[in-house]
Every structure is written in structure tokens, then in C-alpha cells.
Design a protein around this motif. Structure first.
Motif, PDB file in Angstrom:
ATOM      1  N   ARG A  11      -2.932  -8.922   1.694  1.00 58.38           N
ATOM      2  CA  ARG A  11      -1.610  -8.849   2.310  1.00 58.38           C
ATOM      3  C   ARG A  11      -1.098 -10.221   2.684  1.00 58.38           C
ATOM      4  O   ARG A  11       0.023 -10.587   2.388  1.00 58.38           O
ATOM      5  N   SER A 639      10.831  -1.973   9.815  1.00 60.29           N
ATOM      6  CA  SER A 639      10.820  -3.126   8.916  1.00 60.29           C
ATOM      7  C   SER A 639       9.751  -4.115   9.393  1.00 60.29           C
ATOM      8  O   SER A 639       9.541  -4.290  10.592  1.00 60.29           O
ATOM      9  N   GLY A 640       9.064  -4.675   8.436  1.00 55.96           N
ATOM     10  CA  GLY A 640       7.985  -5.616   8.774  1.00 55.96           C
ATOM     11  C   GLY A 640       6.672  -4.921   9.077  1.00 55.96           C
ATOM     12  O   GLY A 640       5.664  -5.576   9.334  1.00 55.96           O
ATOM     13  N   LEU A 642       3.177  -2.695   8.445  1.00 52.61           N
ATOM     14  CA  LEU A 642       2.175  -2.727   7.384  1.00 52.61           C
ATOM     15  C   LEU A 642       2.299  -1.512   6.460  1.00 52.61           C
ATOM     16  O   LEU A 642       2.238  -1.621   5.240  1.00 52.61           O
ATOM     17  N   ARG A 644       4.876   0.328   5.780  1.00 52.46           N
ATOM     18  CA  ARG A 644       6.058   0.201   4.927  1.00 52.46           C
ATOM     19  C   ARG A 644       5.770  -0.766   3.772  1.00 52.46           C
ATOM     20  O   ARG A 644       6.112  -0.492   2.614  1.00 52.46           O
ATOM     21  N   GLU A 645       5.099  -1.840   4.104  1.00 51.03           N
ATOM     22  CA  GLU A 645       4.793  -2.838   3.070  1.00 51.03           C
ATOM     23  C   GLU A 645       3.890  -2.240   1.986  1.00 51.03           C
ATOM     24  O   GLU A 645       4.139  -2.363   0.789  1.00 51.03           O
ATOM     25  N   GLU A 648       5.731   0.335  -0.078  1.00 57.14           N
ATOM     26  CA  GLU A 648       6.683  -0.301  -0.999  1.00 57.14           C
ATOM     27  C   GLU A 648       5.981  -0.829  -2.249  1.00 57.14           C
ATOM     28  O   GLU A 648       6.487  -0.707  -3.358  1.00 57.14           O
TER      29      GLU A 648
END
Ligand SMILES: Nc1ncnc2c1ncn2[C@@H]1O[C@H](COP(=O)(O)OP(=O)(O)OP(=O)(O)O)[C@@H](O)[C@H]1O
Ligand SMILES: [Mg+2]
Length: 657
Positions: A11, A639-640, A642, A644-645, A648
Motif C-alpha cells: 500500500r 475518502s482516504g 484503506l 476504499r483504496e 478500488e
């Protein structure tokens, strides 16, 4: 197409650069040439350093252990063995005294025919004692034959009884595993030799005492000289055994490595990679390197032991010479009649043989006692590592599972796998644990099911702290579909039914439904003998499955267990898309009753984030800490974050396609 899963992607770009190992310094394949010996070895080093007195003092413990085991296993046989051994020693002594009488009558003054006739009763007694000795030897063999296998069985059983109670985490300790290997194999086999040794020592001790006493009666000067002569044999035997044990301690870590290499070269699990990586030559060379070290040590040991034996022989020869000189002097000065000299010679020979046998036996017993130390230590260690029975029963179907400030470190690890985790899971919830490789998901699952106990903090089921609850009451309430399911070397039917062998399933409904849900139905149907096919290549005619097929069997086993708390750790990582969909539908259905109420608490660990959508709650772990918690929709909107990241990255891979 390349599909990347979140877990595979580093990450943060600020990860420390990884330095590749320098091949010039990588001399050993395993990577550890100066393996630290296990802890228990250092204790034995002290034993080896012990002097003769301490050695002899340690002996009764070994004798007590084997006699105790024998007594606990078969009282009557043990008693019989003891009586017969003592009797056999007494008969030898009696035979010796009878021999003395024969010589006395034969060497008396008078005509030879008269002397022969006069000595006939004494000769009959000698013959009788030989016959009795032979008979008793037969009985000794029969009693030992009946006793030894029983005691061995009891010793082995005690080991396994202690091992099954051991806390799961003990298996993470390499020292303990090595102690299990040594204690269960060498230790148990030494119990057998120690029983025989104890018996032999008893009988030769009795004959020795009798012979020395006979010699002493003939002339008190002869006895001490005789003892000095035989002491050399005793010293030799003792020293030889100590050298052997010291050598064993020197090579113990090499021996462990060789054991590992034997498995690398000869086991099926690694066969494919062995071939594909063309590792045969390398493994063989490594095996030869380690073995040659062990061989060199064995050769050096033989040399050292032979030197000691030679010196012992020389001393024993000098001792015997001294004994015969004393005898000669006694005859010369007329302190002993000639008629008794022949008896003295026979008694001296018997005594020195008996003494040498006793010393040899004592010595072997000493060696056994050192190895029995492993056995004793294993029993003690296993008991110390077992969870005490507290009588506290965990709730059968807890309404809340709560983790309070839970931290956990694996034994010997520098950093903790979980740090200060607070988490509450309610009955009927489906909770998804998400996070990168090594973030602590599987460890967390082990803690909330009581399989591991936290290093600090508490895990509660309702109000019961799992650390104080009886392990079985906790574990009987959980079902775990493991990340890497065990491949039980059993039939396919047993592979599923070991989940809950006591289940009554007369109409086979449960069996059919779990097979359908897991997709194992297709696997079993394709097997040559259906559910009765043995799934292990260890047996002739055994079958093996593909990774995904094994996983389906693992899911079926977890579902068959039908427990109120279900942990599914990456249950579908190896499944095809169709099977995966079926399993998730099944897991979801199993978490609710037919009326929609909570049926079962489910903790689902998965890297495929699409599967987490139906979960009531998603818990995101990072570096052993809970960093996010919420439903899919709330987490995806952060947003921002983990989650969500990670989501995505996966979604992107499909969209691009
Ligand atoms: N048996 C073990 N002995 C020592 N350390 C371990 C052991 N198992 C795991 N660890 C360490 O504990 C940490 C958490 O591991 P854990 O298996 O819980 O991760 P995970 O989130 O399940 O990872 P994955 O996604 O790869 O399954 C990691 O740093 C790992 O190296
Ligand atoms: Mg894991």
C-alpha cells in the motif's frame, strides 16, 4: 489477464527497501548453521558434567520411573518379575557355595574314589542349581515378555495423553516440537531398555553380592582386591556412555537439520517443487554436508571410546593380576588351605563377571536415565503447557463476543501480531475481517474463538473470560473453515464427518445439504468409491484432490460441524466462480433461521472484497490494529480510507477489463 488482489499490493511506497541476501555468505540452505540447541539440551549438559557420585545418585530416579510405570501397569507381573530376578541371583549364589563344597570334598585327603563318592551330593546340588537357574531364566524371559510390551504401551499412552491436552500455541514452539520427537520416540523406547536393564542389574547385583561374600568368607583379603579389579570395568563402561552422550549433545542441532533434510528429500509434499526447481542435487549436497559432519563426529567418538576401553582393559588386567598375586601370597604364607584355592578362583571369576555385568547394567541404566529425562521432561512440559481445567463452562450460544484491549504476540516473535484490539460481535452478525497479508486477520479469528489466548487484554463470551473457561467447552461451540484446510488422511466421508462425529444423521440430510452448499457433492461424486474413497496417497489405492476440491471438502466439514460461531478464513480462495457464489449464498443462508432471525455468528475473512458486501459489518485491520469499522457503504464513502483504496484496486481491475 493479470488480476491483482488487494492483499498482493504494497500500500505504502514508503516500505523499507528489501536487501537481497548476499549469496556468498549463504553457506547453509536452511539458513541456520549454528542452530541454537533446544532449551532442554542445556539441562542435559549439566547432567553430563555430573561426576560419578551424582550419576549414581540419579539412578534411583530412573529405576523409580520404570518400576513406577511397571507397577502402575501390571502389579502382579512386576512383583513376579522382581521375585524371579532375585531368586535367579540367589540360585547363582547357591550354586557357587555348592561348588565350594564340591572342591572341598574333592581336595580332601584320602583315596580318590572315596572323595568322588563323598562329593556326589555336592555335585548334585551344583547340577540342581544350574537346572534351577535355567528354569528361572526361562520364567524371567516369559515374565519380561509379558511385562515389557505392556509398560511400553503405558509409557507411550501417557505421552500421547499429555500431548493431546497441550495448548494449541505450544505447537508454535520449536523446542517443544523437538522435545515431542525425542521424548515420544527415543524416550519411550528407552523405557523398554530401562526395564530390562533394571531387571538385569537386580539379578547380577544379587549374584555379585553372593560371590563377593563367598570370596570374603574364604578370606577377607580377597574381596577388596576383587572389587578393585572389577571397578576398572565399571569405570570404562561409565566413561564410554558419557562420551556417547556428550557426542549426542554436540550433534543435536545437526541431527535436527538432517531430520528436516530427510523430509525435504523424501516427502511427497515437496516432490513437485523439488523437480520443478531442479533441487535434487542441491538437497543431496546439503544432506551430505550435514551428514559428513555427523559421521566425522561418530568416527571421533568411536576413537575416543576405544581409547577408554583399551585403558579400562589394561587396568582390569592389572587388577586381576593383583587379585591372583594376593591369592598366591595367601597360599604361600599358609593363610588359606589349598583345598579352598580352587573354590576361590571360581568364586573370583564369578564375582568379577557379576560385578562387570552389574557395572555394565548400571551404566546402561545411567544412559537410559539420561534419555528417560526427555520422556519425563516431555510429560512435565506437556502438562505445564496444557490448559488447567477450571470447571468454568463457556456459554453455549453467546449473545456477545467482546475483545477488550487485546494484544497478542507469537512465541519468540519480536513484534506483536495484534495490538490493542477492541471489538464486539453480536449473535447472528456476519462480520467480515479485511486487511492485507499479515495484518492479523487469522490471528484475530484464533483469539475470538479461544484457540489462542491473548498476551494481554480479555476475550469474553457474554461475561465469561475465555482464558479461564475450559477449552473444550469453548472449542465445541466453534466451527472453523481454515485458510489452509487440513487434508485428513481418511475417507472422503470421514473428512467431512470429523467436523462432528457424534452427529446423528440417519437420513443423511445434513450430509447432503453441506455437500451441496460447499460444492463437495461434485467432488465426492467423481471419486472412484464415492464417499468411501480414501483421500491420502499414503495408502495404496488412496486418492488426492486438487487444491480447490480440498477446499470444498474443508467447507463441508466446517458446515457439518454446525456450531453457533463459524469462522470462515478465506474459504473460497481456491474455488471457481460458480462454487464461490454457491458457498457465499450457503453461508449467508446458514447465518439466519428460516424466519430471518439470527441463527449463527459468522466471521468471514476474505481478500475478495466483493464478497464482503452482504456482511453486517466490515472490520479493517492494518498492522495488527483495527483501523476502520462499518458497513460496505459507509467504508466506501470514506475518502482516504484503506477499505476504499483496496476495493478500488480490485474494482479497477475488472473495469479495465
Ligand atoms: N505461527 C506464527 N508464528 C509466528 N508469527 C506468525 C504466525 N502466524 C502469523 N504470524 C505473524 O503474525 C502476523 C499476523 O498474521 P496473520 O496470519 O494473522 O495474518 P493474516 O491477516 O491472516 O494474513 P493473510 O492475509 O496472509 O492470511 C504476521 O506478521 C505474521 O507474520
Ligand atoms: Mg490469514
Amino acid at each position: 489477464m493479470l488480476v491483482l488482489y488487494a492483499g498482493d499490493v504494497p500500500r505504502e511506497p514508503d516500505n523499507e527497501p528489501v536487501v537481497p541476501p548476499d549469496p556468498s555468505t549463504a553457506s547453509s540452505l536452511i539458513g541456520l548453521d549454528d542452530l541454537e540447541p533446544p532449551d532442554w539440551v542445556t539441562v542435559d549438559e549439566q547432567v553430563v558434567a555430573a561426576n560419578l557420585w551424582r550419576t549414581l545418585r540419579g539412578m534411583p530416579r530412573a529405576v523409580r520411573l520404570v518400576v513406577g510405570l511397571a507397577w502402575g501397569t501390571a502389579r502382579r507381573l512386576t512383583l513376579l518379575a522382581a521375585i524371579v530376578q532375585v531368586l535367579s541371583g540367589c540360585v547363582t549364589a547357591f550354586g557357587l557355595l555348592a561348588t565350594a563344597n564340591v572342591f572341598t570334598s574333592l581336595l580332601e585327603a584320602g583315596p580318590t574314589p572315596h572323595r568322588v563318592v563323598a562329593s556326589l551330593p555336592a555335585i548334585a546340588l551344583v547340577v540342581g542349581s544350574y537346572a534351577a537357574r535355567a528354569l528361572l531364566d526361562g520364567i524371567v524371559a516369559a515374565v519380561q515378555g509379558a511385562l515389557v510390551p505392556r509398560v511400553r504401551h503405558a509409557a507411550r499412552d501417557a505421552v500421547y495423553e499429555a500431548i493431546v491436552e497441550v495448548d494449541l500455541l505450544a505447537w508454535e514452539d520449536a523446542d517443544f516440537r523437538e522435545l515431542v520427537r525425542q521424548g515420544a520416540q527415543t524416550g519411550v523406547s528407552r523405557v523398554e531398555t530401562a526395564i530390562r536393564g533394571t531387571a538385569d542389574v537386580t539379578s547380577s547385583l544379587v549374584s555379585m553380592v553372593a560371590a563377593v561374600a563367598t570370596v570374603g568368607v574364604l578370606n577377607p583379603w580377597l574381596a577388596p582386591v576383587l572389587l578393585i579389579a572389577a571397578a576398572a570395568d565399571g569405570w570404562t563402561a561409565m566413561r564410554v556412555a558419557k562420551l556417547g552422550y556428550e557426542s549426542f549433545l554436540r550433534i543435536v542441532s545437526q541431527d535436527m537439520r538432517r531430520y528436516v533434510l530427510e523430509r525435504l528429500i523424501g516427502e511427497r509434499d515437496l516432490a513437485m517443487e523439488r523437480h520443478a526447481l531442479t533441487l535434487h542435487g542441491t538437497l543431496l549436497a546439503e544432506d551430505r554436508r550435514i551428514s559428513s559432519g555427523i559421521t566425522a563426529e561418530a568416527v571421533a567418538l568411536a576413537r575416543r571410546q576405544n581409547r577408554v576401553r583399551m585403558a579400562g582393559r589394561a587396568l582390569a588386567g592389572l587388577g586381576s593380576g593383583a587379585a591372583y598375586t594376593v591369592l598366591g601370597v595367601l597360599l604361600y604364607v599358609g593363610a588359606m588351605p589349598l583345598a579352598l584355592a580352587a573354590t576361590a578362583v571360581v568364586a573370583m571369576r564369578t564375582a568379577s563377571t557379576a560385578l562387570a555385568n552389574t557395572m555394565q547394567g548400571v551404566n546402561e541404566l545411567f544412559e537410559d536415565s539420561l534419555y528417560l529425562g526427555f520422556y519425563r521432561r516431555l510429560l512435565a512440559d506437556a502438562r505445564a503447557r496444557s490448559r488447567p481445567r477450571t470447571g468454568v463452562i463457556a456459554p453455549a450460544d453467546p449473545s456477545v463476543i467482546r475483545l477488550e484491549h487485546v494484544s497478542f504476540s507469537y512465541p519468540g516473535a519480536d513484534s506483536s501480531a495484534l495490538t490493542d484490539v477492541d471489538l464486539t460481535i453480536r449473535r447472528g452478525e456476519v462480520v467480515a475481517l479485511v486487511g492485507q497479508n499479515g495484518s492479523g486477520k487469522s490471528t484475530l479469528a484464533m483469539l475470538l474463538t479461544g484457540l489462542y489466548r491473548p498476551t494481554t487484554g480479555r476475550v469474553l463470551w457474554d461475561d465469561v473470560d475465555l482464558a479461564s473457561a475450559d477449552a473444550e467447552s469453548v472449542h465445541s461451540r466453534i466451527a472453523v473453515i481454515a485458510q489452509d484446510p487440513a487434508r485428513w488422511p481418511m475417507s472422503a466421508a470421514s473428512n467431512v464427518r470429523v467436523g462432528r462425529l457424534e452427529h446423528d444423521d440417519p437420513d443423511g440430510q445434513r450430509w447432503a445439504s453441506v455437500l451441496r452448499m460447499s460444492g463437495a457433492d461434485e467432488v465426492v461424486a467423481a471419486l472412484p468409491h464415492g464417499p468411501q474413497t480414501v483421500l491420502s496417497k499414503q495408502f495404496r489405492g488412496g486418492h488426492d484432490l486438487s487444491t480447490g476440491q480440498w477446499q470444498r471438502i474443508g467447507i463441508a466439514r466446517g458446515a457439518y460441524r454446525d456450531a453457533p460461531i463459524l469462522i470462515a478464513d478465506e474459504p473460497t480462495a481456491a474455488l471457481d466462480a460458480k462454487a464461490e457464489a454457491r458457498v457465499f449464498a450457503g453461508l449467508e443462508a446458514a447465518s439466519r433461521t428460516s424466519t430471518g432471525g439470527p441463527a449463527r455468528t459468522t466471521v468471514l475473512i476474505t481478500h475478495r472484497l466483493a464478497n464482503t458486501r452482504p456482511a453486517d459489518r466490515i472490520v479493517v485491520l492494518d498492522g495488527g490494529r483495527v483501523v476502520e469499522e462499518g458497513t460496505h457503504d459507509t467504508l466506501i464513502s470514506q475518502s482516504g480510507g484503506l477499505y476504499r483504496e483496496l476495493f478500488e484496486i480490485q474494482a479497477q481491475a475488472y473495469r479495465t477489463g
